[in-house]
Design an enzyme around this catalytic site. Structure first.
Site, short mmCIF file in Angstrom:
data_model
loop_
_atom_site.label_atom_id
_atom_site.label_comp_id
_atom_site.label_asym_id
_atom_site.label_seq_id
_atom_site.Cartn_x
_atom_site.Cartn_y
_atom_site.Cartn_z
N ASP A 179 -2.73 -0.44 -0.01
CA ASP A 179 -2.52 -1.29 -1.19
C ASP A 179 -2.84 -0.56 -2.48
O ASP A 179 -3.30 -1.17 -3.45
CB ASP A 179 -3.36 -2.57 -1.08
CG ASP A 179 -2.92 -3.65 -2.06
OD1 ASP A 179 -1.71 -3.72 -2.36
OD2 ASP A 179 -3.79 -4.41 -2.54
N ASP B 98 3.35 -3.15 3.47
CA ASP B 98 3.38 -2.42 2.19
C ASP B 98 3.31 -0.91 2.35
O ASP B 98 3.37 -0.19 1.34
CB ASP B 98 2.27 -2.87 1.23
CG ASP B 98 2.51 -4.25 0.65
OD1 ASP B 98 3.61 -4.80 0.84
OD2 ASP B 98 1.58 -4.81 0.03
#
Length: 444
Positions: A135, A173
């Site tokens: 992240d 992600d």
């Protein structure tokens, strides 16, 4: 993650669910978690079923979930409507997230979950979420300290899976938010992103070595990367050796738009790898949600593709019809989609309300649970709709980019940290579910 080992507490939860919902759960639920899923739809958990998710696949339901605990809390406080909503939510399968721990610990945790799913005669959905520089070191920061540490961790994760059927959502992600996307100083040479790609390829190899495991790679969502960009990243990361890719994890894009975007990605992968010779390696030729060469692009309204106006996406469909045609179905890459919070679509803040980034992805107000988890999607390339994000967990401490602010102006509080359970958010998502939440008919 919470490992479902507290059987007495789970039995109490089952009894409370029966109390909340009345006759609909009486008898089956109070028998305890060992009988959950023991009858009903056919089980797709046998290794003989291979990697494909058949339409009767039933996914594992954690009897000790956060929603089940919240039902108990709400019932104790006399909040019967919310208790019933949480009880209904608790009957639906959600993915289990693995985010930390030593290799030995994650192997044991995965093995425990797989054992519980086998007792339920269901297929577990597991999220591996420990990639280095996770992240971009923001709200969900963390992950392994090195590529070597990650590869040891994911090898142990694979070791815990055994030979039964399982679905692995590999590193949300990780591809849509490469280190090179994090900022100009994070990965100026591209070496860290190259290592990220290598880590994902390694993970695909060790996970797909398990005979019943279906691995899906990150492909973001329809309001992020262009189709060709995402297809290129998937190809580099080894999607040809995986079952496919996943979309919309922890996000809110409508299911029909996600389905269309995913279909384009699949067609683009085919176009650049198995299609005409002039297209080899050229995902950059692919039309997308941002541009289509099939459109007039003359400035007239509706004559160009807009990512926020799906009525213009027919121009992108037209490009694929002209340049891809109808490839053999067996050569097209499949995908799954997270529908845990997209029942109301994405949030559009009132015009002019925020001067900076309104953080539409972060705890947006007024959202709702989306389509129920199922492998009977009716869409040829969509293997399943799943609840991947834990419904009711915070996305992080959002401030809508208000300078110096810590309070989220949409809620008037400091939001809970990323991954923390937020009862008010869970209640809102359940209340706004589209379609409305019901008891899972395949649970018993």
């Amino acid at each position: 993650m919470r490992t479902p080992t507290r059987r007495p507490r789970s039995r109490l939860l089952a009894t409370a669910l029966a109390a909340c919902l009345g006759a609909a759960l009486t008898g089956a639920a109070v028998a305890g978690p060992a009988v959950i899923g023991a009858t009903g739809a056919a089980w797709a958990g046998s290794p003989a079923g291979g990697r494909t998710l058949g339409p009767t696949t039933r996914f594992y339901v954690d009897p000790d979930s956060e929603a089940a605990h919240q039902a108990i809390t709400d019932l104790t406080h006399g909040d019967l409507p919310d208790a019933a909503a949480m009880a209904r939510l608790a009957t639906w399968p959600e993915a289990a997230w693995f985010t930390t721990g030593t290799p030995a610990q994650v192997k044991d945790q995965v093995r425990t979950l797989v054992r519980h799913a086998a007792a339920q005669r269901a297929v577990p959905v597991l999220v591996a979420y420990d990639i280095p520089l996770r992240d971009c070191s923001q709200y969900s920061a963390g992950g392994a300290q090195s590529d070597a540490d990650y590869q040891a961790w994911i090898s142990a994760f694979a070791g815990g899976l055994g030979n039964g059927k399982a679905v692995v959502i590999l590193e949300p992600d990780a591809l849509a938010n490469l280190p090179s996307d994090c900022g100009p100083t994070t990965d100026p040479t591209g070496a860290i992103s190259a290592a990220r790609i290598a880590d994902i390829r390694y993970a695909v190899g060790v996970l797909e070595a398990r005979p019943g495991t279906s691995v899906y790679l990150d492909a973001g969502h329809s309001q992020w990367h262009a189709v060709g960009d995402m297809a290129a990243r998937l190809i580099q990361a080894g999607v040809a050796q995986a079952q496919g890719f996943f979309l919309n994890v922890s996000n809110f894009e409508p299911t029909d738009q996600i389905d269309e975007y995913g279909t384009w990605i699949s067609q683009c992968i085919w176009f650049a790898t198995l299609g005409p010779s002039w297209a080899a390696g050229h995902t950059d030729y692919c039309a997308s949600q941002y541009y289509s060469g099939a459109a007039p692009n003359d400035g007239a309204p509706g004559d160009a593709v807009s990512p926020t106006d799906p009525s213009t996406w027919h121009w992108t469909d037209a490009w694929y019809a002209q340049n891809v045609g109808t490839p053999p179905p067996s050569q097209l890459t499949h995908f799954v989609a997270d529908t845990s919070r997209n029942g109301q679509g994405h949030w559009v803040p009132p015009a002019g309300k925020y001067a900076g980034d309104p953080q539409v992805w972060c705890n947006p107000p007024g959202r709702g649970v989306g389509a129920r988890p199922t492998a009977a999607t009716g869409v040829p390339l969509v293997d399943a709709y799943l609840y991947v994000k834990t419904i009711g967990e915070s996305d992080g401490q959002c401030n809508r980019s208000v300078p110096g602010g810590t309070v989220d102006p949409e809620y008037g509080i400091v939001d809970p940290a990323a991954g923390a359970w937020w009862p008010a958010l869970a209640h809102t998502l359940a209340r706004n579910a589209t379609p409305a939440l019901t008891i899972n008919p395949h649970l018993f």
